[in-house]
Design a protein around this motif. Structure first.
Motif, PDB file in Angstrom:
ATOM      1  N   GLY A 128       0.803  -1.227   0.000  1.00 26.40           N
ATOM      2  CA  GLY A 128       0.000   0.000   0.000  1.00 26.40           C
ATOM      3  C   GLY A 128       0.827   1.264   0.000  1.00 26.40           C
ATOM      4  N   PHE A 129       1.739   1.370  -0.964  1.00 23.80           N
ATOM      5  CA  PHE A 129       2.641   2.519  -1.020  1.00 23.80           C
ATOM      6  C   PHE A 129       3.200   2.618  -2.435  1.00 23.80           C
ATOM      7  CE2 PHE A 129       4.762  -1.282   0.567  1.00 23.80           C
ATOM      8  CZ  PHE A 129       5.739  -1.478  -0.386  1.00 23.80           C
ATOM      9  N   ILE A 130       3.885   3.721  -2.719  1.00 28.85           N
ATOM     10  CA  ILE A 130       4.595   3.903  -3.989  1.00 28.85           C
ATOM     11  C   ILE A 130       6.066   4.086  -3.646  1.00 28.85           C
ATOM     12  CG2 ILE A 130       4.957   5.434  -5.954  1.00 28.85           C
ATOM     13  CD1 ILE A 130       1.973   6.044  -5.885  1.00 28.85           C
ATOM     14  N   SER A 131       6.917   3.191  -4.131  1.00 29.89           N
ATOM     15  CA  SER A 131       8.327   3.247  -3.771  1.00 29.89           C
ATOM     16  C   SER A 131       9.235   3.672  -4.919  1.00 29.89           C
ATOM     17  CB  SER A 131       8.790   1.877  -3.244  1.00 29.89           C
ATOM     18  OG  SER A 131       8.665   0.896  -4.248  1.00 29.89           O
ATOM     19  N   VAL A 132       8.677   3.834  -6.121  1.00 29.72           N
ATOM     20  CA  VAL A 132       9.513   4.236  -7.247  1.00 29.72           C
ATOM     21  C   VAL A 132       9.979   5.671  -7.051  1.00 29.72           C
ATOM     22  CG1 VAL A 132       8.445   2.645  -8.870  1.00 29.72           C
ATOM     23  CG2 VAL A 132       7.483   4.941  -8.579  1.00 29.72           C
ATOM     24  N   ASN A 133      11.135   5.991  -7.582  1.00 27.90           N
ATOM     25  CA  ASN A 133      11.693   7.338  -7.471  1.00 27.90           C
ATOM     26  C   ASN A 133      10.987   8.241  -8.471  1.00 27.90           C
ATOM     27  OD1 ASN A 133      13.184   9.613  -7.107  1.00 27.90           O
ATOM     28  ND2 ASN A 133      15.148   8.731  -7.742  1.00 27.90           N
ATOM     29  N   GLN A 190       1.094   7.617 -11.042  1.00 26.56           N
ATOM     30  CA  GLN A 190       2.246   7.354 -10.183  1.00 26.56           C
ATOM     31  C   GLN A 190       2.245   5.925  -9.635  1.00 26.56           C
ATOM     32  OE1 GLN A 190       0.095   9.819  -9.995  1.00 26.56           O
ATOM     33  NE2 GLN A 190       1.082  11.808  -9.624  1.00 26.56           N
ATOM     34  N   GLY A 191       1.081   5.298  -9.606  1.00 21.60           N
ATOM     35  CA  GLY A 191       0.979   3.957  -9.048  1.00 21.60           C
ATOM     36  C   GLY A 191       1.069   2.844 -10.057  1.00 21.60           C
ATOM     37  N   GLN A 192       1.188   3.196 -11.336  1.00 20.48           N
ATOM     38  CA  GLN A 192       1.176   2.166 -12.382  1.00 20.48           C
ATOM     39  C   GLN A 192       2.391   1.234 -12.367  1.00 20.48           C
ATOM     40  OE1 GLN A 192      -1.574   1.520 -14.262  1.00 20.48           O
ATOM     41  NE2 GLN A 192      -2.385   3.076 -12.867  1.00 20.48           N
ATOM     42  N   PRO A 193       3.636   1.730 -12.135  1.00 22.81           N
ATOM     43  CA  PRO A 193       4.781   0.807 -12.191  1.00 22.81           C
ATOM     44  C   PRO A 193       4.678  -0.371 -11.228  1.00 22.81           C
ATOM     45  CG  PRO A 193       5.537   3.081 -12.237  1.00 22.81           C
ATOM     46  CD  PRO A 193       4.065   3.124 -11.944  1.00 22.81           C
ATOM     47  N   GLU A 194       4.023  -0.189 -10.090  1.00 22.86           N
ATOM     48  CA  GLU A 194       3.915  -1.258  -9.095  1.00 22.86           C
ATOM     49  C   GLU A 194       2.499  -1.806  -8.973  1.00 22.86           C
ATOM     50  OE1 GLU A 194       7.085  -0.142  -5.695  1.00 22.86           O
ATOM     51  OE2 GLU A 194       5.635   1.436  -6.113  1.00 22.86           O
ATOM     52  N   ARG A 195       1.660  -1.516  -9.944  1.00 15.70           N
ATOM     53  CA  ARG A 195       0.243  -1.856  -9.845  1.00 15.70           C
ATOM     54  C   ARG A 195       0.001  -3.342  -9.634  1.00 15.70           C
ATOM     55  NH1 ARG A 195      -4.575  -0.058 -14.048  1.00 15.70           N
ATOM     56  NH2 ARG A 195      -6.253  -1.290 -13.068  1.00 15.70           N
ATOM     57  N   TRP A 196       0.637  -4.184 -10.449  1.00 16.48           N
ATOM     58  CA  TRP A 196       0.336  -5.612 -10.399  1.00 16.48           C
ATOM     59  C   TRP A 196       0.971  -6.266  -9.173  1.00 16.48           C
ATOM     60  CZ3 TRP A 196      -3.381  -5.190 -13.461  1.00 16.48           C
ATOM     61  CH2 TRP A 196      -3.287  -4.404 -14.606  1.00 16.48           C
ATOM     62  N   GLY A 197       2.183  -5.854  -8.848  1.00 21.29           N
ATOM     63  CA  GLY A 197       2.816  -6.377  -7.646  1.00 21.29           C
ATOM     64  C   GLY A 197       2.073  -5.951  -6.387  1.00 21.29           C
ATOM     65  N   ARG A 198       1.535  -4.741  -6.420  1.00 21.94           N
ATOM     66  CA  ARG A 198       0.757  -4.243  -5.275  1.00 21.94           C
ATOM     67  C   ARG A 198      -0.480  -5.108  -5.051  1.00 21.94           C
ATOM     68  NH1 ARG A 198      -0.153   0.345  -7.160  1.00 21.94           N
ATOM     69  NH2 ARG A 198       1.635   1.351  -6.173  1.00 21.94           N
ATOM     70  N   ALA A 199      -1.212  -5.370  -6.131  1.00 24.96           N
ATOM     71  CA  ALA A 199      -2.432  -6.173  -6.014  1.00 24.96           C
ATOM     72  C   ALA A 199      -2.123  -7.572  -5.502  1.00 24.96           C
ATOM     73  CB  ALA A 199      -3.154  -6.236  -7.358  1.00 24.96           C
ATOM     74  N   ALA A 200      -1.086  -8.195  -6.071  1.00 24.90           N
ATOM     75  CA  ALA A 200      -0.730  -9.549  -5.660  1.00 24.90           C
ATOM     76  C   ALA A 200      -0.258  -9.586  -4.214  1.00 24.90           C
ATOM     77  CB  ALA A 200       0.353 -10.103  -6.581  1.00 24.90           C
ATOM     78  N   GLY A 201       0.560  -8.611  -3.837  1.00 28.43           N
ATOM     79  CA  GLY A 201       1.113  -8.590  -2.490  1.00 28.43           C
ATOM     80  C   GLY A 201       0.077  -8.328  -1.414  1.00 28.43           C
TER      81      GLY A 201
END
Length: 248
Positions: A128-133, A190-201
């Motif tokens: 539940g966060f955005i970690s990309v730079n 801003q949330g797209q790069p981690e979208r799929w990993g976020r959902a799975a995690g």
């Protein structure tokens, strides 16, 4: 006004609890529900008894710390209202009110009306966060977001993590909470790069906790103090499925 309270008292997580009856007189109808409990606690302390433990923080319906079952309904009888924003004018003189903690396997009772909601924290930690730079903060107009998407993301972001959805669900499911947290980040650029990993995690962590399964009772939506729609659950399920297909 006078109300009779039946309050769940439990000395600790491994102690047996029970309902205790209290007569609370001189209740001002303009008091909030928590102020009424404060008044009762002041009287108990003066009598040499232990005060009733309950969660609270901002008392402005923002933090999500408060929350009890009032006559079997999470946060009480007023729709889209947190316990701290519920006022005694919603009750009648002479009413008998039953007050219990959240009833869910994932929220063990700590003491009286206080439950441990750290399962929610672990779900958030799973994605539940955005970690990309993203660099420094850009001008607001440099990242175009369609209004419909922005509005929907904001609707999901209003979740305060109070746990009412879990407590009211017959299965003790956390899909509404998790889907709101997945959606409000997953819909924004801003949330797209981690979208799929976020959902799975986040879904994976939710399933590891002691939450039940969603069977579409929609009790969660009915008691959510922010009126979050169950449509986000369907969106989360789609993202989770796509995440699994991408990783296979």
């Amino acid at each position: 006004m006078k109300v009779t309270l039946n309050v769940w008292r439990q000395e600790g997580p491994h102690r047996e609890g029970r309902m205790v009856r209290y007569e609370n007189v001189d209740v001002d109808p303009h008091m909030s529900f928590l102020e009424m409990l404060d008044q009762l606690n002041e009287r108990l302390i003066l009598q040499g008894e232990e005060a009733i433990a309950f969660d609270h923080d901002c008392r402005e319906g923002i933090c999500g710390a408060c929350g009890v079952m009032i006559d079997g309904q999470a946060h009480g009888p007023l729709p889209e209202t947190t316990t701290c924003q519920l006022h005694m004018r919603q009750f009648k003189d002479g009413d008998e009110i039953h007050i219990e903690p959240w009833r869910a396997g994932a929220f063990p009772v700590v003491k009286d009306l206080v439950v441990d909601r750290s399962a929610f924290d672990r779900v958030i930690q799973a994605g539940g966060f955005i970690s990309v730079n993203t660099g420094s903060a850009p001008d607001a107009n440099l990242v175009p977001v369609e209004k419909k998407i922005a509005d929907s993301a904001m609707d999901a972001a209003t979740c305060i993590g109070c746990g009412a959805c879990v407590a009211q669900c017959p299965n003790g499911a956390a899909q509404l909470f998790t889907s709101a947290k997945v959606a409000h980040l997953g819909m924004l650029p801003q949330g797209q790069p981690e979208r799929w990993g976020r959902a799975a995690g986040m879904v994976g962590q939710m399933e590891e906790e002691s939450f039940g399964s969603c069977t579409n009772f929609t009790e969660c939506e009915a008691v959510c103090p922010k009126g979050i729609s169950v449509d986000f659950i369907a969106q989360m399920n789609r993202d989770f499925l796509k995440a699994k297909l991408r990783s296979s």
